[in-house]
Enzyme design. Structure first.
Site, PDB file in Angstrom:
ATOM      1  N   GLY A 270      28.348  31.584   8.978  1.00  0.00           N
ATOM      2  CA  GLY A 270      28.174  32.488   7.843  1.00  0.00           C
ATOM      3  C   GLY A 270      29.233  33.574   7.811  1.00  0.00           C
ATOM      4  O   GLY A 270      29.934  33.763   6.811  1.00  0.00           O
ATOM      5  N   ASP A 317      32.382  28.430  25.193  1.00  0.00           N
ATOM      6  CA  ASP A 317      31.787  29.765  25.212  1.00  0.00           C
ATOM      7  C   ASP A 317      32.886  30.803  25.387  1.00  0.00           C
ATOM      8  O   ASP A 317      34.028  30.478  25.727  1.00  0.00           O
ATOM      9  CB  ASP A 317      30.741  29.882  26.322  1.00  0.00           C
ATOM     10  CG  ASP A 317      31.342  29.647  27.691  1.00  0.00           C
ATOM     11  OD1 ASP A 317      31.929  30.601  28.256  1.00  0.00           O
ATOM     12  OD2 ASP A 317      31.257  28.510  28.197  1.00  0.00           O
ATOM     13  N   CYS A 388      21.149  41.118  14.619  1.00  0.00           N
ATOM     14  CA  CYS A 388      20.104  41.149  13.588  1.00  0.00           C
ATOM     15  C   CYS A 388      18.802  41.623  14.240  1.00  0.00           C
ATOM     16  O   CYS A 388      17.738  41.059  14.029  1.00  0.00           O
ATOM     17  CB  CYS A 388      19.941  39.794  12.908  1.00  0.00           C
ATOM     18  SG  CYS A 388      19.635  38.398  14.003  1.00  0.00           S
TER      19      CYS A 388
END
Length: 454
Positions: A270, A317, A388
């Site tokens: 996103g 990672d 978030c």
């Protein structure tokens, strides 16, 4: 997932999804997507309404069931309890579902699952009693005003929010989390404009409105179909993304020519795709994602949106990538793994899956990611940290701990990097901190500048 024998009804699928969640506590989004693969759009809509609605109203539904059941809820098997929750939810929240369907079709899921006759009769009796009593039952809104209030959140989370935000704001956040949010889209300006996409939606009868805070946002109040069936999806005209996430990405600031950007926790892409849109033509964007499923979806999203060329996805990672000693970056975005307490309205299972002790574990990972990122950043570069989460341990405390270890990093006020309408979402310390009470997902974002050589 093991589903009932054919025909598979939406209610049967909803029961199975909730039962699997109750026994595994896996992500409800993942369980839901797996379960609906072969269902029609209209059935998918009902399954989602039932599954997510039950999780949003679980405490209230249990209060109603407890009122009419002589059998304690804690002793019920998951299938029995989930079936009752789904039945009561339809009766009290879905006015378009006929009473006969809410009761009979729900009870029939127990029959299809081979449950004993006495249990079928027990469930049938409770649902019919609730149906007869609907006019006199307290509503969820009324129960939210009782003492103690029924807010459909665990007590430990409510207590934390009351301490942080005050009682009224905490209750507002809970109420927002118990409602279905608007569908929010970020327009892909490389392929269309907000007004053009709005007009395209209107031609197919979809009422899309401009967002409240982000200049790239369109919101849709009601759309029962799948996202992929929205006009413009296949053409890459938009990405589904809440306005808070859109605004957080803007903290990377104006990007200079030939800049190098790293998205250190890309996920499904996103924010990566947003970065690709604002990247200068001669810029470079590297996106790191270690998980195989998310990496595949990241690549698919970038391809659909037309961002194959400027983005280099890397399946690894952050620590392993840092070990390759790449050329330093001008800006690094760390959208860190977190508790997700800011997106409970979209992922209602989070409230029931998290425990207070989880926060310390997330914090350790978050600080570690920031420390790794410093080794990849140019002196004078910008480090943008995003979660978030609403929890201070994952937000302000992470920044404090990081600055103790790396004192040459200073917080830059986010206000000047955001549109005028969004500046009120920045706190006195310069952090971007919207919450569901603002009509957005709960987010935290900080822009940190490396003051070495400045």
């Amino acid at each position: 997932m093991t589903l009932p024998s054919n025909p598979i009804t939406p209610r049967a699928v909803a029961v199975e999804v909730l039962c699997l969640w109750a026994t595994t506590h896996n992500s409800i989004d993942l369980l839901f997507r797996t379960a609906i693969e072969h269902l029609a759009d209209i059935d998918r809509g009902l399954v989602k309404n039932l599954v997510y609605g039950v999780l949003r109203q679980k405490e209230y539904l249990d209060h109603i069931i407890r009122t009419y059941s002589k059998h304690p809820l804690r002793k019920m098997k998951p299938r029995t309890l989930m079936t009752l929750r789904i039945g009561v939810y339809q009766l009290l929240f879905l006015s378009r579902v006929p009473e006969s369907a809410a009761v009979n079709a729900t009870v029939n899921t127990l029959k299809a699952a081979g449950q004993p006759a006495w249990l079928i009769g027990f469930a049938n009796g409770i649902l019919r009693t609730v149906a007869r009593s609907r006019a006199t039952l307290p509503t969820a809104e009324q129960m939210a005003q009782t003492d103690p209030p029924v807010l459909n959140h665990p007590a430990w989370l409510i207590e934390r929010w009351q301490t942080q935000f005050g009682t009224e704001k905490a209750r507002t956040i809970c109420r927002c989390n118990n409602t279905e949010p608007l569908l929010s889209l970020r327009v892909n300006t490389r392929r269309t404009s907000r007004s053009a996409l709005k007009d395209l939606m209107a031609k197919t009868g979809i009422d899309a409105q401009k967002g409240f805070f982000s200049p790239l946002s369109l919101t849709i109040e009601f759309f029962p179909g799948s996202i992929t069936s929205l006009p413009g999806y296949d053409l890459g005209h938009f990405q589904v993304q809440d306005e808070a996430a859109q605004l957080a990405t803007l903290l990377v600031g104006p990007l200079r020519s030939r800049c190098r950007i790293l998205d250190g926790c890309a996920g499904l892409g996103g924010k990566t795709s947003h970065l690709a849109e604002i990247l200068p033509p001669d810029g470079t964007l590297v996106a790191i994602e270690p998980d195989a499923r998310r990496y595949r979806l990241l690549r698919e999203n970038l391809h659909r949106l037309g961002h194959n060329e400027p983005v280099l996805p890397v399946r690894t990672d952050l620590r392993s990538y840092a070990a390759t000693r790449p050329q330093p970056f001008d800006v690094i975005l760390i959208d860190a793994p977190c508790s997700g307490t800011g997106v409970i309205r979209r992922q209602p299972d989070i409230r029931w899956n998290r425990l207070p002790e989880d926060l310390a574990q997330y914090q350790q990972t978050q600080v570690h990611l920031l420390e790794i990122a410093t080794s990849l950043l140019k002196p004078g570069g910008a480090l943008v940290y995003v979660t978030c989460s609403l929890e201070p341990e994952e937000n302000q405390e992470v920044i404090r701990l990081f600055q103790e270890r790396c004192p040459h990093f200073a917080v830059e006020d986010a206000t000047t990097l955001l549109p005028d309408a969004a500046r009120k979402l920045v706190d006195a310390a310069g952090f971007f901190r919207p919450n569901p009470g603002d009509g957005l997902d709960g987010f935290f974002a900080a822009r940190l500048i490396d003051r070495r050589n400045l």
